[in-house]
Design a protein around this motif. Structure first.
Motif, mmCIF file in Angstrom:
data_model
loop_
_atom_site.group_PDB
_atom_site.id
_atom_site.type_symbol
_atom_site.label_atom_id
_atom_site.label_comp_id
_atom_site.label_asym_id
_atom_site.label_seq_id
_atom_site.Cartn_x
_atom_site.Cartn_y
_atom_site.Cartn_z
ATOM 1 N N GLN A 116 48.225 69.705 98.947
ATOM 2 C CA GLN A 116 49.147 69.886 97.824
ATOM 3 C C GLN A 116 50.229 68.818 97.837
ATOM 4 N N TYR A 148 40.987 70.201 93.847
ATOM 5 C CA TYR A 148 41.762 69.054 93.384
ATOM 6 C C TYR A 148 40.926 68.022 92.639
ATOM 7 N N GLY A 171 49.325 66.950 91.009
ATOM 8 C CA GLY A 171 49.901 68.280 91.191
ATOM 9 C C GLY A 171 51.396 68.216 91.421
ATOM 10 N N PHE A 173 54.533 69.768 94.298
ATOM 11 C CA PHE A 173 54.717 70.393 95.602
ATOM 12 C C PHE A 173 56.107 70.985 95.711
#
Length: 360
Positions: A116, A148, A171, A173
């Motif tokens: 992540q 992913y 993404g 985090f």
């Protein structure tokens, strides 16, 4: 010496010819020499490889209050030629990379967190590479990475594999979802512990640590070193009972130091934190050491950390100092302790653990 993972990467150096790379947790300090002419950032969550790579930093002292007050913990940087080495629990999400290489950890939860993190610093169509030993979880890592993007195997050698994830979408985090806070209670003493993946005894009070805490005397005074502190379980418990103690917590793991700072904060406490490889570079003196030391390096049993620690521990203890240690019964520590300390006693023993008291 190159680790097996780095030897596999050595076969694939052309991968690093293009793009902006971030390498996370290399398992040796030598692979970067193979790509010395390429601008590269390296994130180290383990101080031993960081200090060996940075070449000049033996240990680093932190104030737990400063670490706990920062949302990203702390960051120690050292530039070496074209490489920026950083010792920190987390990636700097203000930066962007086209490629991220992760040397996989033994914990799946830790790997999930690293994935992540990696996705958060990649643009669309960025790429993540995972390298690891076959018996260390690389095969299951590919399945974990499928969320992913497209996963493909690049190469296999030295009982290791290298896989690629072509990331579909970048993404984000956040640290907080990965933190876990538990309330522990022992002999009428109650305290909070905050931990996260990659830290010893995540989400539980380790049975060995519990036994050690049960056997610690109420006569501890002065300067205390919690060696291999993890999430601060031992240190926070001691300060809860004996707030007059002067506490120092030491660990090689940046995630552990971050969690220890949060644990202390949760209990209204503060202490000195030291990032170090064993006791190398630690110059202070302590009246007592308390420890549940590690005996693993990666997936292998490794006594060298504790062997070196026992030898060095006497040097940082005061003239009438003591050390309380818990260890698995099968480990050959009684003899090692007796070789170094004047008196060694076994305070408690179960089918799995022994608690030792060593006196200078």
């Amino acid at each position: 010496m190159l680790s097996a993972q780095s030897q596999l990467l050595e076969r694939n150096l052309t991968l690093f010819d293009e793009g902006q790379w971030l390498i996370i947790n290399p398992t040796d300090a030598y692979f970067c020499d193979l790509i010395a002419d390429r601008e590269t950032d390296i994130l180290h969550q383990y101080f031993d490889i960081f200090s060996e790579s940075a070449k000049v930093i033996q240990s680093h002292e932190l104030d737990s209050r400063d670490v706990a007050s920062q949302s990203t913990g702390f960051s120690i940087e050292q530039k070496v030629s074209k490489h920026l080495h950083t010792f920190s629990p987390f990636v700097d999400t203000t930066k962007t990379y086209s490629h991220v290489l992760i040397y996989i950890p033994k914990s799946k939860a830790h790997l999930a967190m690293l994935l992540q993190m990696a996705s958060a610093v990649l643009p669309a169509d960025g790429q993540i590479y995972l390298v690891g030993e076959n018996k260390g979880g690389i095969k299951s890592a590919g399945k974990l990475a499928e969320k992913y993007g497209t996963v493909s195997k690049i190469d296999s050698a030295r009982h290791c594999s290298l896989i690629n994830i072509h990331v579909d979408e970048p993404g984000a985090f956040s640290i907080e979802p990965w933190l876990d806070t538990q309330t522990y209670e022992l002999q009428g003493n109650e305290w909070e512990v905050t931990s996260m993946p990659g830290v010893f005894s995540y989400k539980e009070l380790d049975a060995g640590t519990r036994l050690l805490l049960e056997k610690l005397p109420s006569t501890l005074r002065g300067d205390i070193l919690d060696f291999a502190c993890g999430a601060g379980v031992i240190g926070a418990s001691l300060l809860k009972q004996y707030p007059h103690l002067s506490l120092t917590l030491l660990d090689v793991n940046a995630l552990a130091l971050f969690c220890a700072a949060r644990t202390l904060q949760d209990n209204g406490q503060s202490a000195t934190l030291i990032a170090a490889n064993g006791l190398h570079g630690v110059n202070g003196k302590f009246h007592h050491i308390v420890t549940n030391p590690p005996f693993h390096t990666g997936v292998k049993t490794d006594y060298s950390v504790t062997r070196r620690f026992i030898t060095d521990a006497k040097q940082v203890l005061t003239a009438k100092g003591s050390m309380h240690m818990v260890a698995n019964r099968f480990l050959p520590y009684p003899g090692l302790l007796s070789d170094t300390f004047g008196q060694v006693r076994t305070l408690a023993q179960t089918s799995q653990f022994s608690v030792y008291l060593a006196l200078v």
